[in-house]
Design a protein around this motif. Structure first.
Motif, PDB file in Angstrom:
ATOM      1  N   PHE A 432       0.904  -1.630  -0.094  1.00 15.91           N
ATOM      2  CA  PHE A 432      -0.136  -0.273  -0.212  1.00 15.91           C
ATOM      3  C   PHE A 432       1.495   1.032  -0.553  1.00 15.91           C
ATOM      4  O   PHE A 432       0.563   2.219  -0.493  1.00 15.91           O
ATOM      5  N   GLY A 433       1.707   1.506   0.776  1.00 16.38           N
ATOM      6  CA  GLY A 433       2.374   2.403   0.735  1.00 16.38           C
ATOM      7  C   GLY A 433       3.454   2.565   0.146  1.00 16.38           C
ATOM      8  O   GLY A 433       3.869   4.000  -0.567  1.00 16.38           O
ATOM      9  N   LEU A 434       3.950   1.609  -0.940  1.00 19.37           N
ATOM     10  CA  LEU A 434       4.557   1.588  -2.124  1.00 19.37           C
ATOM     11  C   LEU A 434       4.530   2.033  -3.090  1.00 19.37           C
ATOM     12  O   LEU A 434       4.642   3.124  -4.067  1.00 19.37           O
ATOM     13  N   LEU A 435       2.288   1.726  -3.406  1.00 16.05           N
ATOM     14  CA  LEU A 435       1.738   1.772  -4.364  1.00 16.05           C
ATOM     15  C   LEU A 435       1.891   3.088  -4.596  1.00 16.05           C
ATOM     16  O   LEU A 435       1.642   4.328  -5.278  1.00 16.05           O
ATOM     17  N   LEU A 436       1.093   4.048  -3.248  1.00 14.29           N
ATOM     18  CA  LEU A 436       0.757   5.028  -2.414  1.00 14.29           C
ATOM     19  C   LEU A 436       2.199   5.836  -3.515  1.00 14.29           C
ATOM     20  O   LEU A 436       1.743   7.256  -4.225  1.00 14.29           O
ATOM     21  N   VAL A 437       3.126   6.043  -2.742  1.00  9.46           N
ATOM     22  CA  VAL A 437       4.117   7.006  -3.209  1.00  9.46           C
ATOM     23  C   VAL A 437       4.331   6.881  -4.402  1.00  9.46           C
ATOM     24  O   VAL A 437       4.830   7.974  -4.986  1.00  9.46           O
ATOM     25  N   SER A 438       4.096   5.295  -5.345  1.00 14.62           N
ATOM     26  CA  SER A 438       4.866   5.971  -6.729  1.00 14.62           C
ATOM     27  C   SER A 438       3.675   5.885  -7.527  1.00 14.62           C
ATOM     28  O   SER A 438       3.717   6.793  -8.549  1.00 14.62           O
ATOM     29  N   PHE A 439       1.913   6.470  -7.460  1.00 17.59           N
ATOM     30  CA  PHE A 439       1.253   6.949  -7.713  1.00 17.59           C
ATOM     31  C   PHE A 439       1.451   8.635  -7.109  1.00 17.59           C
ATOM     32  O   PHE A 439       1.421   9.426  -8.813  1.00 17.59           O
ATOM     33  N   VAL A 440       1.660   8.903  -6.631  1.00 22.06           N
ATOM     34  CA  VAL A 440       2.158  10.619  -6.355  1.00 22.06           C
ATOM     35  C   VAL A 440       2.396  10.849  -6.989  1.00 22.06           C
ATOM     36  O   VAL A 440       2.470  11.391  -7.770  1.00 22.06           O
ATOM     37  N   LEU A 441       4.221  10.200  -6.878  1.00 26.14           N
ATOM     38  CA  LEU A 441       5.506  10.761  -7.710  1.00 26.14           C
ATOM     39  C   LEU A 441       5.269  10.797  -9.064  1.00 26.14           C
ATOM     40  O   LEU A 441       5.499  11.668 -10.085  1.00 26.14           O
ATOM     41  N   MET A 442       4.599   9.534  -9.493  1.00 25.96           N
ATOM     42  CA  MET A 442       4.581   9.925 -11.116  1.00 25.96           C
ATOM     43  C   MET A 442       3.260  10.911 -11.285  1.00 25.96           C
ATOM     44  O   MET A 442       3.913  11.863 -12.638  1.00 25.96           O
TER      45      MET A 442
END
Length: 781
Positions: A432-442
């Motif tokens: 969850f944390g990894l995907l959330l960070v990935s989505f926001v950064l993208m």
């Protein structure tokens, strides 16, 4: 070798395609989430094929960013899986060089380069031009659909339109219509016979509106109408009544003004010619756009060169390490490019150096890592980093218990009560944390490059841009959290099922409901946290990022007050105020007119005109100076009071000055309490609040999607789990597409007042909750 190369190529390509689709979908949602396109499509009569075509035009601008990331995801996941299963070790033991793997990896990388180059150099400018062309044409076909009831519409040049009620159908009917001619007096009457400075008005019980897209106007057939144009005395008035009349509302001409095409719209060849025709100091913006188009696609090859050694060395990390490395590498590349472009904009670096230096650094790094592939004692960089991190956290697992207390078994006991819950939640929260960070950064990287031309044109300092991205993050986290929950649940239980761990749990008598329980609990907590996050923090962050975005776009500083709004509906719903100028510091209105209408028939009852009106707190009313009052019956003046040298008061006109100083706020800049109060204020002014009411209920319904996404994804996770985590990612895309489409559909239908606001906001929650409960009950445990 060909069989091996084909197997490796197939392994990494499947993951790469899913990665590209996932990240493209995230950016697609970000572009579509603004709502303008959905509103345009719902209001227009465009055929489904044209709607699909317009939606597809959103995709090309995202591909130069998502294709390199997808290629990197595919390489790291595919090679990481082979390395963790010791397939790479078996290949080396068979005497096959590790560099043999480079052939299929570079094949995928150059295919990605070709796709990203086509999107960057050709498809993106074409898509931007096509979107503008179709949007303009569709907007011209739905003029009447833009007219909302109970608001003062000022989009028609020289005219203010008020419609009390809109009756949609094959023929659009308006009830309780007021049309004010706001042209200058000399323009209204070229013959010089100017009666007064007050605007002539036309009122009607009903009008039939026929849009005329060819001429960009609306043809009105007015029923039972009256026209009032007042002079100094009743004998100078020009009033008329007509049972049936025709009037034309001219919309803003599409060709008014000359729109200079943005550099992002230009063909690459035209952009190059433009650069050659300008001195270097005057062509920073087009140079950045040109070099960006050429440099970004090469990230496919450069990230692949780095991803190959890292994927092979990731012996124990598996897919989790692959996602972490993807985020770190892609973010490092883009942040380096963003920083260097900021230096180029300031003139510190040449543009071509800023655009190509990150590529050069990644090229050198990739070559060094590739040359070390066959060296004895191959250094496992990922494994070393993983061991250091685990070693750091392991220090806290056996801390001595404080005096006077029982034994302390480590931090995991106070997180969840049982080992099985800790095991599942650790995996879920990590993804969850990894995907959330990935989505926001993208999204933030894409947003930066989307605003790059405005940043350069308006000379915005880089620290202001970074501040904008910082305050944009809370909004992106709030919007992306439900999707991150969805993908994390599918990946977590998909991995458990793929590794037969779910079978082992069943053999031990553990139900799948018990396995899902900790995820549902934490998802419920996340829904509550999202609601609190939106209530206490997101509105303030949105106010700051909206202000900085206006600065980046070159718009005037937003004060949130509307001094240009000169028409108001009174508190009783039957009085209309118009003024030329309002001085809030002195509570004075200049050039004021008040129209008192019959709320049932919409016939005029009284008109008050004055040169000046001053609020008198002791009387709790306005004191009018130098004006006239008329009571009318149809077009006949039944009572007239002239006060040129004195004052007059009308106690029933008790709308205070604060009533005319309404702040214009956006729903995302308020919590639900502020939004509810704002809706009440606007409703009292006779302004349309349907859209705000939908957004008010959405502040309660949207956070629940974190729980609903967990509820609906758990059955899918166990169904697709036998095919691995990437199958879960694929399933999540299908669910997310349905979720987003349904949510936006109901939202826009609510905005158009075709559904009550409560139903429009809560219907997606109800539908997806019922679907999730049904699938959960039907699940074989």
């Amino acid at each position: 070798m060909r069989i091996l190369s084909r197997a490796i190529f197939r392994e990494i390509t499947v993951s790469a395609v899913l990665g590209v689709v996932l990240f493209t979908f995230i950016l697609f949602l970000q572009r579509l989430g603004k709502g303008e396109i959905f509103a345009l499509l719902l209001r227009s009569s465009a055929p489904p094929s044209e709607i699909a075509y317009l939606l597809s035009l959103i995709i090309p601008p995202t591909l130069p960013f998502t294709v390199p990331v997808g290629v990197l995801v595919g390489i790291l996941i595919g090679l990481g899986r082979m390395s963790s299963d010791n397939e790479v070790t078996a290949i080396r033991a068979a005497g096959v060089s590790a560099r043999t793997i480079l052939r299929p990896v570079l094949t995928l990388a150059f295919l990605g380069l070709a796709a990203a180059s086509a999107a960057s150099i050709w498809l993106t400018p074409w898509a931007i031009r096509e979107t503008l062309r179709i949007s303009t044409r569709l907007a011209a076909t739905q003029l009447t659909a833009d007219i909302q009831p109970r608001i003062f519409e000022e989009s028609f040049p020289g005219t203010v339109l008020y419609v009390g009620d809109v009756i949609a159908g094959p023929v659009t009917r308006w009830r309780k219509v007021l049309i004010a001619d706001m042209r200058a007096p000399e323009e209204r009457r070229p013959d010089g016979n100017i009666l007064a400075d007050t605007p002539p008005i036309t009122i009607a019980e009903e009008a039939i509106a026929n849009p005329d897209p060819e001429r960009n106007r609306i043809q009105l057939s007015i029923l039972n109408g009256y026209t009032y144009e007042m002079g100094r005395q009743p004998s100078e008035d020009y009033n008329s009544r007509f049972p049936v009349g025709e009037q034309v509302l001219e919309a803003q001409k599409q060709g008014d003004g000359v729109r200079v095409p943005a550099f992002s719209e230009l063909e690459t060849a035209d952009l190059y010619q433009l650069i050659q025709s300008r001195p270097e100091a005057e062509s920073i913006d087009p140079r950045i756009e040109f070099h960006q188009r050429l440099a970004l696609p090469w990230a496919c090859v450069l990230l692949a060169m780095i991803g190959l050694p890292l994927g092979i060395s990731s012996r124990k990390g598996g897919k989790s390490s692959a996602f972490v490395l993807t985020v770190i590498l892609a973010f490092s590349y883009w942040m380096g490019l963003i920083s260097l472009i900021g230096l180029a904009r300031q003139g510190t670096l040449p543009v071509y150096v800023a655009a190509w230096l990150p590529n050069l650094i990644f090229l050198i790094t990739g070559l060094i890592l590739l040359l070390r592939l066959e060296k004895p004692g191959d250094f496992d960089l990922v494994g070393w980093g993983r061991q250091k991190i685990l070693g750091f956290f392991s220090r806290f697992k056996s801390l001595p218990a404080p005096s006077g207390t029982g034994s302390f078994r480590g931090p995991r006991l106070w997180i969840v009560p049982q080992v099985i819950d800790t095991y599942i939640l650790n995996t879920f929260l990590f993804y969850f944390g990894l995907l959330l960070v990935s989505f926001v950064l993208m999204v933030e990287v894409f947003t930066f490059f989307e605003l790059l031309s405005d940043i350069v044109k308006n000379q915005i300092p880089m620290h202001r841009v970074l501040t904008y991205l910082f305050f944009l993050s809370p909004k992106l986290m709030y919007e992306s959290a439900p999707l991150a929950v969805l993908v994390a649940v599918l990946v977590t239980f998909g991995v458990l099922t793929k590794n037969n761990e779910v079978t082992a749990f069943k053999a031990c008598g553990v139900s799948m409901y018990r396995l899902a329980f900790p995820v549902l609990v934490i998802a419920t907590a996340m829904s509550g946290a999202l609601f609190a996050f939106d209530h206490y923090y997101v509105p303030e962050a949105n106010r700051k990022q909206d202000a900085i975005r206006n600065e980046i776009k070159g718009r005037p500083i937003q004060t949130y007050l509307r001094p240009d709004r000169k028409w108001y509906m009174g508190q009783n719903g039957s009085r209309m105020y118009y003024y030329k100028y309002f001085e809030p510091s002195e509570n004075v209105m200049m050039g004021v007119s008040v129209y008192d209408l019959n709320p049932e028939t919409f016939h005029m009852r009284r008109m008050i005109n004055a040169e000046r009106a001053r609020w008198e707190p002791s009387l709790n009313t306005w004191v009018f100076q130098n004006g006239q009052m008329r009571e009318v019956d149809g077009i006949r003046v039944t009572k007239f009071h002239d006060f040129p040298q004195q004052t007059a008061t009308f106690p029933e006109l008790d709308e205070s000055p604060g009533y005319f100083r309404r702040e214009v706020k956006l729903s995302q800049q308020m919590n639900f309490i502020e939004l509810d109060n704002y809706i009440r204020e606007l409703s009292a002014s006779g302004l349309d609040t349907v859209k705000l009411q939908v957004q008010l209920h959405s502040k309660f319904s949207i956070p629940l999607f974190a729980l609903i996404m967990a509820l609906i994804s758990i059955p899918f996770a166990f169904l697709t789990g036998s095919r691995g985590a990437m199958a879960g990612v694929g399933a999540s895309l299908g669910i997310a597409i349905v979720y987003f489409s349904v949510t936006k559909l109901f939202e826009q239908v609510g905005f158009l007042n075709q559904l009550p606001p409560e139903i429009a906001a809560w219907s997606p929650d109800i539908l997806f909750s019922l679907a999730g409960l049904y699938l959960l009950i039907r699940m074989r445990t």
